[in-house]
Design a protein around this motif. Structure first.
Motif, PDB file in Angstrom:
ATOM      1  N   ALA A 118       0.808  -1.219   0.000  1.00 32.90           N
ATOM      2  CA  ALA A 118       0.000   0.000   0.000  1.00 32.90           C
ATOM      3  C   ALA A 118       0.840   1.268   0.000  1.00 32.90           C
ATOM      4  O   ALA A 118       0.302   2.368  -0.170  1.00 32.90           O
ATOM      5  CB  ALA A 118      -0.929   0.008   1.206  1.00 32.90           C
TER       6      ALA A 118
ATOM      7  N   ARG B 129       1.348   6.198  -0.793  1.00 31.33           N
ATOM      8  CA  ARG B 129       0.016   5.583  -0.768  1.00 31.33           C
ATOM      9  C   ARG B 129      -0.891   6.166  -1.849  1.00 31.33           C
ATOM     10  O   ARG B 129      -1.706   5.446  -2.434  1.00 31.33           O
ATOM     11  CB  ARG B 129      -0.605   5.731   0.617  1.00 31.33           C
ATOM     12  CG  ARG B 129       0.116   4.890   1.651  1.00 31.33           C
ATOM     13  CD  ARG B 129      -0.727   4.454   2.801  1.00 31.33           C
ATOM     14  NE  ARG B 129      -0.028   3.414   3.551  1.00 31.33           N
ATOM     15  CZ  ARG B 129      -0.434   2.936   4.726  1.00 31.33           C
ATOM     16  NH1 ARG B 129      -1.546   3.398   5.274  1.00 31.33           N
ATOM     17  NH2 ARG B 129       0.251   1.981   5.323  1.00 31.33           N
TER      18      ARG B 129
ATOM     19  N   ASN C  35      -2.732   3.932  -4.596  1.00 33.66           N
ATOM     20  CA  ASN C  35      -4.182   4.028  -4.820  1.00 33.66           C
ATOM     21  C   ASN C  35      -4.483   4.272  -6.296  1.00 33.66           C
ATOM     22  O   ASN C  35      -5.442   3.715  -6.858  1.00 33.66           O
ATOM     23  CB  ASN C  35      -4.770   5.152  -3.973  1.00 33.66           C
ATOM     24  CG  ASN C  35      -4.824   4.812  -2.496  1.00 33.66           C
ATOM     25  OD1 ASN C  35      -4.877   3.636  -2.121  1.00 33.66           O
ATOM     26  ND2 ASN C  35      -4.814   5.831  -1.653  1.00 33.66           N
TER      27      ASN C  35
ATOM     28  N   ARG D  89      -4.031   0.988  -8.170  1.00 29.26           N
ATOM     29  CA  ARG D  89      -5.197   0.121  -7.967  1.00 29.26           C
ATOM     30  C   ARG D  89      -6.380   0.593  -8.796  1.00 29.26           C
ATOM     31  O   ARG D  89      -7.045  -0.219  -9.469  1.00 29.26           O
ATOM     32  CB  ARG D  89      -5.571   0.109  -6.484  1.00 29.26           C
ATOM     33  CG  ARG D  89      -6.797  -0.750  -6.152  1.00 29.26           C
ATOM     34  CD  ARG D  89      -7.314  -0.437  -4.775  1.00 29.26           C
ATOM     35  NE  ARG D  89      -7.626   0.995  -4.653  1.00 29.26           N
ATOM     36  CZ  ARG D  89      -7.715   1.642  -3.483  1.00 29.26           C
ATOM     37  NH1 ARG D  89      -7.526   1.014  -2.344  1.00 29.26           N
ATOM     38  NH2 ARG D  89      -7.988   2.937  -3.474  1.00 29.26           N
TER      39      ARG D  89
ATOM     40  N   LEU E   9      -4.486  -3.686  -1.724  1.00 33.14           N
ATOM     41  CA  LEU E   9      -3.282  -3.027  -1.230  1.00 33.14           C
ATOM     42  C   LEU E   9      -3.063  -3.430   0.222  1.00 33.14           C
ATOM     43  O   LEU E   9      -3.955  -3.271   1.057  1.00 33.14           O
ATOM     44  CB  LEU E   9      -3.411  -1.508  -1.352  1.00 33.14           C
ATOM     45  CG  LEU E   9      -3.668  -0.971  -2.763  1.00 33.14           C
ATOM     46  CD1 LEU E   9      -3.735   0.559  -2.734  1.00 33.14           C
ATOM     47  CD2 LEU E   9      -2.594  -1.438  -3.740  1.00 33.14           C
TER      48      LEU E   9
ATOM     49  N   ALA F  25      -1.481  -2.924   3.686  1.00 31.77           N
ATOM     50  CA  ALA F  25      -0.911  -1.854   4.514  1.00 31.77           C
ATOM     51  C   ALA F  25      -0.430  -2.355   5.868  1.00 31.77           C
ATOM     52  O   ALA F  25      -0.065  -1.547   6.725  1.00 31.77           O
ATOM     53  CB  ALA F  25      -1.951  -0.751   4.727  1.00 31.77           C
TER      54      ALA F  25
END
Length: 483
Positions: free
Chosen positions: A126, A137, A141, A144, A157, A159
């Motif tokens: 992530a 991040r 994102n 993704r 993701l 994390a």
């Protein structure tokens, strides 16, 4: 050396010894607390790792050197998928192309097309909680979203990393029949992973890397590892992998780094990559050959120092192939090399780096491979660097085999590439080849670089070593986050 320099050097060494012992003691306490004391204490001569999944016989293990070969093999496997594709990595570039011809689609389009007829699951890190380094991040994102928007691709993701650490493994599973384990991300972040032997100019830094293509029962262990992580991160159940039938003659073992308290499937963690390296390096009698992005693990370097101070045979040698400018940890790697050079009283050590064939005096090929070969017997390839991140904290996957034919064949292929010689020229006693070719070529090219001349070989001796205490910046920093 002046009296002042001698005093400074002596004090520097004392500080370095104290800090390094503190790092090793910290790691020992941590592993003892978790029930993994045998990782550091074992003196067994067994090359396989007892704490890992048992070695699987009956496999095909193909060593894929450099991106053109490895990524082309990945493309072929993805194109032939009939059930599912599972990818786990540190980063993925949606626009990445596995082949560099006009007909090869971008990865985002290839995965979207596959997802129309089978399951495509992508598991990525992530990014760090704070945007202190990439991929952030927000970047992940965006990856993704690009993979999943308007497609049936599933992307999760992860994390749940330890502070300042990451999910670093590079694993691909196709239909639970083919698996790829190695050091190559499907990414061009910080450097394009697609590269050719010799690393010719192509508008980016040269990138040397290695992966493996696996068939046979070992694929079930790789698939099960992905399954365990995916189920905890994505909260989706995946069917238990069926063990494939034998596909070759090679026995292979999957080894991992999984930090404790991150996953229910390994609550006390797993440190079998470290265990595997320590066993093999302790057992070395003739030579050790390591390609790696970093070398600042105190546990690893301590064994190398002991081997140099007390060589097991008169012609014992160590060859290290490292990047000339690591993305991080440069001073700690140089410092550890200083420690090794200090211990090398018999000219048994060579630390080398790779040169890109672009006609420039100072152009380097980035060494990202994670390969270990000991005595033409033991071979490991995977994602783990030889630092505290990979051996104690990041999520990593390697494979190990104890197969003289495969280990020797892999060494000859790598040496033929780096020395730019046919295998027949270097198919002799490793110590003689090291002295005759490796050392001569490496010294020659370092001299040319220092003179501002264009290199004529693919290897060079790695220049410069740090003062002793500087090598501790990485491990000492790890004490702050390695609880």
């Amino acid at each position: 050396m002046s009296a002042v320099s001698h005093v400074i050097g002596h004090a520097d060494g004392l500080v370095g010894n104290v800090l390094e012992q503190s790092v090793r003691s910290h790691h020992r306490r941590r592993l003892q607390r978790l029930g993994h004391a045998d990782v550091l204490d074992s003196s067994a001569t067994e090359w396989w790792v007892p704490a890992a999944q048992p070695p699987r016989p009956g496999n095909s293990l193909e060593v894929l050197v450099d991106g053109e070969t490895a990524l082309g093999a990945v493309f072929d496997a993805l194109a032939s998928a009939t059930s599912h594709v599972h990818i786990a990595g540190w980063h993925l570039t949606p626009g990445f192309r596995l082949r560099r011809d006009n007909d090869t689609p971008q990865l985002v389009d290839l995965l979207a097309e596959l997802a129309q007829r089978l399951h495509v699951r992508v598991l990525l890190w992530a990014g760090p909680p704070l945007p202190v380094f990439e991929p952030t991040r927000s970047m992940m994102n965006a990856v993704r979203d690009e993979l999943t928007t308007g497609t049936k691709v599933q992307c999760a993701l992860d994390a749940r990393e330890r502070t300042l650490h990451c999910h670093h493994e590079k694993v691909i599973v196709v239909d639970d029949e083919i698996a790829f384990v190695g050091g190559i991300d499907l990414s061009d972040l910080s450097g394009d992973r697609w590269d050719r032997q010799g690393h010719p100019p192509r508008g980016a830094i040269g990138w040397h890397d290695v992966s493996t293509r696996l068939r046979g029962p070992i694929v079930a262990d790789v698939a099960q590892h992905f399954r365990h992580r995916w189920q905890e991160v994505a909260h989706e159940e995946i069917a238990e992998p069926v063990v494939p039938p034998p596909a070759g003659r090679v026995t292979v073992q999957l080894v991992r780094t999984v930090a404790e308290r991150q996953y229910r499937f390994a609550p006390a963690g797993e440190f079998t990559i470290l265990d595997g390296y320590l066993r093999a390096l302790r057992s070395a009698r003739r030579f050790i050959y390591l390609e790696n992005q970093f070398l600042w693990s105190s546990e690893i370097v301590k064994i190398l120092v002991d081997k140099l101070r007390h060589p097991p045979t008169p012609d014992f040698r160590i060859v290290l192939v490292l990047p000339s400018r690591p993305s991080s940890g440069a001073d700690t790697t140089r410092g550890q090399l200083g420690c090794l050079v200090e211990a090398d009283n018999g000219d048994r050590l060579l630390a080398a780096t790779l040169i890109a064939e672009d006609g420039q005096p100072t152009s380097a090929a980035y060494v990202h491979a994670k390969v270990g070969i000991v005595d033409d017997r033991w071979l490991t390839i995977g994602s783990a660097n030889l630092n505290e991140h990979s051996l104690f904290n990041d999520t990593e996957v390697n494979v190990i085999t104890v197969d003289p034919e495969l280990a020797r064949g892999t060494r000859l292929r790598l040496w033929a590439e780096h020395l730019d010689r046919p295998e027949s020229d270097i198919d002799g006693d490793p110590s003689v080849v090291i002295d005759t070719f490796w050392k001569v070529f490496a010294e020659e090219q370092l001299a040319r670089t220092r003179a501002g001349l264009v290199p004529t070989r693919r290897i060079s001796r790695l220049p410069a070593v740090s003062r002793r205490s500087e090598r501790l910046s990485g491990p000492a920093r790890g004490l702050l986050v390695d609880g």
